[in-house]
Design a protein around this motif. Structure first.
Motif, PDB file in Angstrom:
ATOM      1  N   ARG A  42      19.685  55.069  42.748  1.00 44.59           N
ATOM      2  CA  ARG A  42      20.437  54.120  43.573  1.00 44.59           C
ATOM      3  C   ARG A  42      21.932  54.268  43.313  1.00 44.59           C
ATOM      4  O   ARG A  42      22.349  54.567  42.200  1.00 44.59           O
ATOM      5  N   THR A  43      22.697  54.016  44.363  1.00 42.70           N
ATOM      6  CA  THR A  43      24.151  54.009  44.231  1.00 42.70           C
ATOM      7  C   THR A  43      24.661  52.597  44.460  1.00 42.70           C
ATOM      8  O   THR A  43      24.002  51.783  45.105  1.00 42.70           O
ATOM      9  N   LYS A  44      25.833  52.350  43.918  1.00 39.35           N
ATOM     10  CA  LYS A  44      26.453  51.045  44.133  1.00 39.35           C
ATOM     11  C   LYS A  44      26.880  50.929  45.588  1.00 39.35           C
ATOM     12  O   LYS A  44      27.078  51.913  46.278  1.00 39.35           O
ATOM     13  N   ASN A  45      27.031  49.703  46.019  1.00 44.29           N
ATOM     14  CA  ASN A  45      27.379  49.389  47.393  1.00 44.29           C
ATOM     15  C   ASN A  45      28.803  48.843  47.413  1.00 44.29           C
ATOM     16  O   ASN A  45      29.149  47.989  46.603  1.00 44.29           O
ATOM     17  N   ILE A  46      29.619  49.305  48.337  1.00 45.62           N
ATOM     18  CA  ILE A  46      31.018  48.860  48.400  1.00 45.62           C
ATOM     19  C   ILE A  46      31.122  47.343  48.537  1.00 45.62           C
ATOM     20  O   ILE A  46      31.976  46.712  47.929  1.00 45.62           O
ATOM     21  N   GLY A  47      30.211  46.752  49.295  1.00 46.22           N
ATOM     22  CA  GLY A  47      30.206  45.292  49.435  1.00 46.22           C
ATOM     23  C   GLY A  47      29.907  44.609  48.112  1.00 46.22           C
ATOM     24  O   GLY A  47      30.557  43.628  47.746  1.00 46.22           O
ATOM     25  N   TYR A  48      28.921  45.136  47.384  1.00 41.59           N
ATOM     26  CA  TYR A  48      28.586  44.576  46.073  1.00 41.59           C
ATOM     27  C   TYR A  48      29.762  44.734  45.117  1.00 41.59           C
ATOM     28  O   TYR A  48      30.043  43.851  44.312  1.00 41.59           O
ATOM     29  N   ASP A  49      30.445  45.889  45.188  1.00 39.77           N
ATOM     30  CA  ASP A  49      31.576  46.132  44.292  1.00 39.77           C
ATOM     31  C   ASP A  49      32.693  45.118  44.515  1.00 39.77           C
ATOM     32  O   ASP A  49      33.297  44.639  43.558  1.00 39.77           O
ATOM     33  N   LEU A  50      32.967  44.804  45.767  1.00 44.93           N
ATOM     34  CA  LEU A  50      34.023  43.829  46.055  1.00 44.93           C
ATOM     35  C   LEU A  50      33.662  42.455  45.503  1.00 44.93           C
ATOM     36  O   LEU A  50      34.480  41.800  44.851  1.00 44.93           O
ATOM     37  N   VAL A  51      32.431  42.026  45.759  1.00 44.72           N
ATOM     38  CA  VAL A  51      31.979  40.723  45.264  1.00 44.72           C
ATOM     39  C   VAL A  51      31.953  40.729  43.738  1.00 44.72           C
ATOM     40  O   VAL A  51      32.389  39.773  43.096  1.00 44.72           O
ATOM     41  N   ALA A  52      31.460  41.817  43.143  1.00 47.32           N
ATOM     42  CA  ALA A  52      31.389  41.914  41.685  1.00 47.32           C
ATOM     43  C   ALA A  52      32.780  41.842  41.067  1.00 47.32           C
ATOM     44  O   ALA A  52      32.979  41.192  40.037  1.00 47.32           O
ATOM     45  N   SER A  53      33.747  42.492  41.687  1.00 39.96           N
ATOM     46  CA  SER A  53      35.118  42.451  41.174  1.00 39.96           C
ATOM     47  C   SER A  53      35.649  41.028  41.157  1.00 39.96           C
ATOM     48  O   SER A  53      36.304  40.607  40.200  1.00 39.96           O
ATOM     49  N   LEU A  54      35.354  40.283  42.201  1.00 41.64           N
ATOM     50  CA  LEU A  54      35.795  38.886  42.250  1.00 41.64           C
ATOM     51  C   LEU A  54      35.084  38.054  41.187  1.00 41.64           C
ATOM     52  O   LEU A  54      35.689  37.189  40.557  1.00 41.64           O
ATOM     53  N   ARG A  55      33.797  38.325  40.978  1.00 45.77           N
ATOM     54  CA  ARG A  55      33.035  37.551  39.990  1.00 45.77           C
ATOM     55  C   ARG A  55      33.510  37.824  38.561  1.00 45.77           C
ATOM     56  O   ARG A  55      33.379  36.967  37.697  1.00 45.77           O
ATOM     57  N   ILE A  96      36.385  37.915  37.543  1.00 43.01           N
ATOM     58  CA  ILE A  96      37.532  37.046  37.262  1.00 43.01           C
ATOM     59  C   ILE A  96      37.068  35.736  36.631  1.00 43.01           C
ATOM     60  O   ILE A  96      37.658  35.249  35.676  1.00 43.01           O
ATOM     61  N   VAL A  97      35.972  35.181  37.162  1.00 43.27           N
ATOM     62  CA  VAL A  97      35.486  33.890  36.665  1.00 43.27           C
ATOM     63  C   VAL A  97      34.315  34.031  35.699  1.00 43.27           C
ATOM     64  O   VAL A  97      33.926  33.070  35.053  1.00 43.27           O
ATOM     65  N   GLY A  98      33.732  35.218  35.613  1.00 42.20           N
ATOM     66  CA  GLY A  98      32.615  35.447  34.697  1.00 42.20           C
ATOM     67  C   GLY A  98      31.287  35.022  35.295  1.00 42.20           C
ATOM     68  O   GLY A  98      31.212  34.496  36.396  1.00 42.20           O
ATOM     69  N   GLY A  99      30.229  35.284  34.550  1.00 44.63           N
ATOM     70  CA  GLY A  99      28.894  34.900  34.987  1.00 44.63           C
ATOM     71  C   GLY A  99      28.105  36.072  35.536  1.00 44.63           C
ATOM     72  O   GLY A  99      28.561  37.211  35.564  1.00 44.63           O
ATOM     73  N   GLU A 100      26.910  35.760  35.967  1.00 46.60           N
ATOM     74  CA  GLU A 100      25.998  36.770  36.501  1.00 46.60           C
ATOM     75  C   GLU A 100      26.509  37.302  37.840  1.00 46.60           C
ATOM     76  O   GLU A 100      27.146  36.584  38.610  1.00 46.60           O
ATOM     77  N   ILE A 101      26.187  38.559  38.105  1.00 44.52           N
ATOM     78  CA  ILE A 101      26.495  39.175  39.393  1.00 44.52           C
ATOM     79  C   ILE A 101      25.153  39.337  40.116  1.00 44.52           C
ATOM     80  O   ILE A 101      24.454  40.336  39.941  1.00 44.52           O
ATOM     81  N   PRO A 102      24.751  38.327  40.897  1.00 46.42           N
ATOM     82  CA  PRO A 102      23.414  38.333  41.486  1.00 46.42           C
ATOM     83  C   PRO A 102      23.148  39.518  42.411  1.00 46.42           C
ATOM     84  O   PRO A 102      22.015  39.964  42.539  1.00 46.42           O
ATOM     85  N   GLU A 103      24.182  40.048  43.047  1.00 52.78           N
ATOM     86  CA  GLU A 103      23.990  41.201  43.933  1.00 52.78           C
ATOM     87  C   GLU A 103      23.491  42.408  43.139  1.00 52.78           C
ATOM     88  O   GLU A 103      22.595  43.130  43.581  1.00 52.78           O
ATOM     89  N   TYR A 104      24.059  42.625  41.962  1.00 54.69           N
ATOM     90  CA  TYR A 104      23.612  43.740  41.119  1.00 54.69           C
ATOM     91  C   TYR A 104      22.261  43.445  40.480  1.00 54.69           C
ATOM     92  O   TYR A 104      21.433  44.338  40.322  1.00 54.69           O
ATOM     93  N   THR A 105      22.037  42.195  40.112  1.00 57.84           N
ATOM     94  CA  THR A 105      20.735  41.814  39.553  1.00 57.84           C
ATOM     95  C   THR A 105      19.635  42.110  40.562  1.00 57.84           C
ATOM     96  O   THR A 105      18.597  42.685  40.219  1.00 57.84           O
ATOM     97  N   LYS A 106      19.874  41.749  41.812  1.00 54.65           N
ATOM     98  CA  LYS A 106      18.898  42.005  42.877  1.00 54.65           C
ATOM     99  C   LYS A 106      18.666  43.507  43.045  1.00 54.65           C
ATOM    100  O   LYS A 106      17.524  43.966  43.148  1.00 54.65           O
ATOM    101  N   MET A 107      19.736  44.284  43.064  1.00 57.04           N
ATOM    102  CA  MET A 107      19.615  45.729  43.230  1.00 57.04           C
ATOM    103  C   MET A 107      18.835  46.348  42.063  1.00 57.04           C
ATOM    104  O   MET A 107      17.975  47.208  42.265  1.00 57.04           O
ATOM    105  N   MET A 108      19.104  45.898  40.846  1.00 59.16           N
ATOM    106  CA  MET A 108      18.398  46.420  39.671  1.00 59.16           C
ATOM    107  C   MET A 108      16.911  46.082  39.743  1.00 59.16           C
ATOM    108  O   MET A 108      16.062  46.932  39.479  1.00 59.16           O
ATOM    109  N   ASN A 109      16.590  44.843  40.104  1.00 57.97           N
ATOM    110  CA  ASN A 109      15.187  44.436  40.214  1.00 57.97           C
ATOM    111  C   ASN A 109      14.459  45.234  41.293  1.00 57.97           C
ATOM    112  O   ASN A 109      13.323  45.675  41.091  1.00 57.97           O
ATOM    113  N   GLU A 110      15.098  45.419  42.436  1.00 56.53           N
ATOM    114  CA  GLU A 110      14.485  46.203  43.514  1.00 56.53           C
ATOM    115  C   GLU A 110      14.252  47.649  43.077  1.00 56.53           C
ATOM    116  O   GLU A 110      13.223  48.243  43.406  1.00 56.53           O
ATOM    117  N   SER A 111      15.186  48.204  42.336  1.00 54.65           N
ATOM    118  CA  SER A 111      15.060  49.584  41.865  1.00 54.65           C
ATOM    119  C   SER A 111      13.908  49.730  40.883  1.00 54.65           C
ATOM    120  O   SER A 111      13.116  50.670  40.968  1.00 54.65           O
TER     121      SER A 111
END
Length: 105
Positions: free
Chosen positions: A27-40, A42-57
């Motif tokens: 799997r490759t990272k998604n540009i949309g996920y990267d943008l959201v992850a970058s914002l997250r 800043i404030v910390g915490g889980e990155i649910p978009e990546y968690t979902k991608m990892m679980n699906e993989s």
């Protein structure tokens, strides 16, 4: 299909060892996920978009391993393991493997 991380099942005896079975996906990272992850970050915490991608993989790799075991006539997979490795920058392989066996009571 029964699976376990152990090398045997309590209620069954291994009748025959068929051999190694595996499933993987890359799997490759998604540009949309990267943008959201970058914002997250800043404030910390889980990155649910990546968690979902990892679980699906992981699920896809597991499913492919089960399909291989079924094609070989297995009843179960013992010694189940997961692994990951970086393939290219921004991509990763998810691997699921174990030993296909037939069981008897």
């Amino acid at each position: 299909m029964l699976t376990t991380t152990q090398d045997k099942f309590e209620d069954f005896e291994i009748e025959k060892t068929i051999g190694l079975v595996r499933g993987n996906t890359i799997r490759t990272k998604n540009i949309g996920y990267d943008l959201v992850a970058s914002l997250r970050t800043i404030v910390g915490g889980e990155i649910p978009e990546y968690t979902k991608m990892m679980n699906e993989s992981r699920e896809e790799a597991f499913k492919r391993m089960i399909q291989e075991a079924q094609m070989l006539g297995a009843d179960a997979v013992v010694g189940l393991r997961f692994g990951t490795s970086s393939v290219l920058p921004g991509s990763a392989e998810f691997l699921c493997y174990g030993t296909a066996v037939t069981l008897k009571k």
